[in-house]
Design an enzyme around this catalytic site. Structure first.
Site, PDB file in Angstrom:
ATOM      1  N   ARG A  26      22.671  10.211  27.178  1.00  0.00           N
ATOM      2  CA  ARG A  26      22.060   9.029  27.224  1.00  0.00           C
ATOM      3  C   ARG A  26      21.820   8.530  25.865  1.00  0.00           C
ATOM      4  O   ARG A  26      21.866   7.247  25.720  1.00  0.00           O
ATOM      5  CB  ARG A  26      20.702   9.100  28.114  1.00  0.00           C
ATOM      6  CG  ARG A  26      20.717   9.573  29.234  1.00  0.00           C
ATOM      7  CD  ARG A  26      18.972  10.055  29.687  1.00  0.00           C
ATOM      8  NE  ARG A  26      18.802  11.055  28.895  1.00  0.00           N
ATOM      9  CZ  ARG A  26      17.478  11.458  28.988  1.00  0.00           C
ATOM     10  NH1 ARG A  26      16.591  10.968  29.582  1.00  0.00           N
ATOM     11  NH2 ARG A  26      16.927  12.545  28.098  1.00  0.00           N
ATOM     12  N   HIS A  64      11.108  -3.066  -5.731  1.00  0.00           N
ATOM     13  CA  HIS A  64       9.762  -3.560  -5.697  1.00  0.00           C
ATOM     14  C   HIS A  64       8.699  -2.124  -5.556  1.00  0.00           C
ATOM     15  O   HIS A  64       8.988  -1.092  -5.244  1.00  0.00           O
ATOM     16  CB  HIS A  64       9.580  -4.172  -4.252  1.00  0.00           C
ATOM     17  CG  HIS A  64      10.399  -5.408  -4.185  1.00  0.00           C
ATOM     18  ND1 HIS A  64      10.934  -5.683  -2.698  1.00  0.00           N
ATOM     19  CD2 HIS A  64      10.990  -6.367  -4.694  1.00  0.00           C
ATOM     20  CE1 HIS A  64      11.831  -6.513  -3.069  1.00  0.00           C
ATOM     21  NE2 HIS A  64      11.758  -7.223  -4.242  1.00  0.00           N
ATOM     22  N   LYS A  73       5.817   5.556   0.738  1.00  0.00           N
ATOM     23  CA  LYS A  73       6.435   4.927   1.978  1.00  0.00           C
ATOM     24  C   LYS A  73       7.496   6.015   2.443  1.00  0.00           C
ATOM     25  O   LYS A  73       7.893   6.830   1.958  1.00  0.00           O
ATOM     26  CB  LYS A  73       7.428   3.938   1.373  1.00  0.00           C
ATOM     27  CG  LYS A  73       6.823   2.473   1.056  1.00  0.00           C
ATOM     28  CD  LYS A  73       7.806   1.566   0.363  1.00  0.00           C
ATOM     29  CE  LYS A  73       7.040   0.320  -0.341  1.00  0.00           C
ATOM     30  NZ  LYS A  73       7.933  -0.383  -0.769  1.00  0.00           N
ATOM     31  N   HIS A 120      11.086   0.800  -5.159  1.00  0.00           N
ATOM     32  CA  HIS A 120      11.844   0.792  -4.096  1.00  0.00           C
ATOM     33  C   HIS A 120      13.089  -0.101  -3.895  1.00  0.00           C
ATOM     34  O   HIS A 120      12.712  -1.600  -4.267  1.00  0.00           O
ATOM     35  CB  HIS A 120      11.113   1.045  -2.717  1.00  0.00           C
ATOM     36  CG  HIS A 120      12.214   1.233  -1.652  1.00  0.00           C
ATOM     37  ND1 HIS A 120      12.095   0.111  -0.357  1.00  0.00           N
ATOM     38  CD2 HIS A 120      12.913   2.188  -1.287  1.00  0.00           C
ATOM     39  CE1 HIS A 120      12.821   0.582   0.484  1.00  0.00           C
ATOM     40  NE2 HIS A 120      13.391   1.691   0.326  1.00  0.00           N
ATOM     41  N   TYR A 133       9.711   1.115   7.841  1.00  0.00           N
ATOM     42  CA  TYR A 133       9.060   1.753   6.906  1.00  0.00           C
ATOM     43  C   TYR A 133       7.498   2.151   7.073  1.00  0.00           C
ATOM     44  O   TYR A 133       6.902   0.875   7.534  1.00  0.00           O
ATOM     45  CB  TYR A 133       9.450   1.848   5.249  1.00  0.00           C
ATOM     46  CG  TYR A 133       9.154   0.456   4.816  1.00  0.00           C
ATOM     47  CD1 TYR A 133       7.721   0.253   3.902  1.00  0.00           C
ATOM     48  CD2 TYR A 133       9.774  -0.670   4.845  1.00  0.00           C
ATOM     49  CE1 TYR A 133       7.477  -1.009   3.736  1.00  0.00           C
ATOM     50  CE2 TYR A 133       9.422  -2.004   4.230  1.00  0.00           C
ATOM     51  CZ  TYR A 133       8.074  -2.003   3.574  1.00  0.00           C
ATOM     52  OH  TYR A 133       7.717  -3.329   3.240  1.00  0.00           O
ATOM     53  N   ASP A 144       2.140  -7.306  -6.358  1.00  0.00           N
ATOM     54  CA  ASP A 144       3.488  -7.140  -6.024  1.00  0.00           C
ATOM     55  C   ASP A 144       4.289  -7.365  -7.249  1.00  0.00           C
ATOM     56  O   ASP A 144       3.916  -8.226  -7.998  1.00  0.00           O
ATOM     57  CB  ASP A 144       3.801  -8.241  -5.020  1.00  0.00           C
ATOM     58  CG  ASP A 144       5.250  -8.161  -4.496  1.00  0.00           C
ATOM     59  OD1 ASP A 144       5.905  -6.955  -4.607  1.00  0.00           O
ATOM     60  OD2 ASP A 144       6.012  -9.028  -4.344  1.00  0.00           O
ATOM     61  N   ASP A 173      13.520 -12.055  -6.465  1.00  0.00           N
ATOM     62  CA  ASP A 173      14.299 -10.848  -6.952  1.00  0.00           C
ATOM     63  C   ASP A 173      15.113 -11.329  -8.242  1.00  0.00           C
ATOM     64  O   ASP A 173      15.405 -10.541  -8.964  1.00  0.00           O
ATOM     65  CB  ASP A 173      15.039  -9.918  -6.051  1.00  0.00           C
ATOM     66  CG  ASP A 173      14.045  -9.288  -5.048  1.00  0.00           C
ATOM     67  OD1 ASP A 173      12.814  -9.318  -5.147  1.00  0.00           O
ATOM     68  OD2 ASP A 173      14.521  -8.649  -3.972  1.00  0.00           O
TER      69      ASP A 173
END
Length: 188
Positions: A26, A64, A73, A120, A133, A144, A173
């Site tokens: 499946r 980041h 994470k 990351h 994540y 941030d 970015d």
């Protein structure tokens, strides 16, 4: 039912995780996280958020991280193929400034456990890639931060040759700091 496998990388604390997976005619059933089993395997992660993104081929996100309440994470590519990168930003680490990259996909079903104190980033290698994540800390916009994906001092070897498309980067970015600028900011 503990068929999780944890593989060390060249950077202390950064782990490749092979999830519990059962295949049959499946398709497959996958379990990507079980708190008690992860704790037994040495990955004590308290999940605060489950997040995701969809990226077109050639999208690069990152690098980041949060300057306060750093996020550990557990990263997985639920569909498609990404090149995932983690950079050690732990000031007292012997691998400070070192990076690790690997392909994550719904074909290999591997995940990357990224401890707190890492930046990351990722690059979408398939026409569409779905990232999922788990994060141990909440995202807070005021904390941030990021480092340029193409920073020369970090020297990340992105698989640009695998993307027959323009690189797509967010406006945010494009204006991230260099690794040298980040090091000055933290007094290193």
């Amino acid at each position: 039912m503990s068929n999780f496998n944890i593989i060390d990388t060249s950077i202390e604390g950064l782990k490749i995780v092979e999830p519990f997976l059962v295949r049959d005619e499946r398709g497959y059933y996958i379990k990507t996280f079980e708190k008690d089993i992860f704790k037994q395997l040495g990955l004590n992660i308290g999940i605060q958020e489950l997040c995701g993104s969809i990226s077109k081929k050639g999208v690069i996100r990152g690098l980041h991280f949060q300057t306060k309440h750093a996020q550990s994470k557990l990263v997985r590519c639920a569909y498609g193929i990404i090149y995932d990168v983690a950079v050690d930003l732990r000031p007292d680490s012997k691998t400070f400034g070192k990076w690790f990259g690997m392909e994550l996909s719904h074909y290999n079903n591997q995940m990357l456990f990224i401890p707190a104190g890492f930046a990351h980033g990722l690059m979408a290698l398939s026409d569409e890639a779905v990232l999922s994540y788990h994060s141990a800390e909440k995202y807070v916009k005021d904390w941030d931060y990021g480092i340029r994906w193409d920073d020369k001092d970090l020297g990340i070897t992105w698989p640009l040759e695998r993307v027959n498309a323009d690189i797509i980067i967010s406006e945010k970015d494009k204006h991230l700091v260099t690794f040298k600028e980040y090091c000055k900011m933290i007094g290193r």
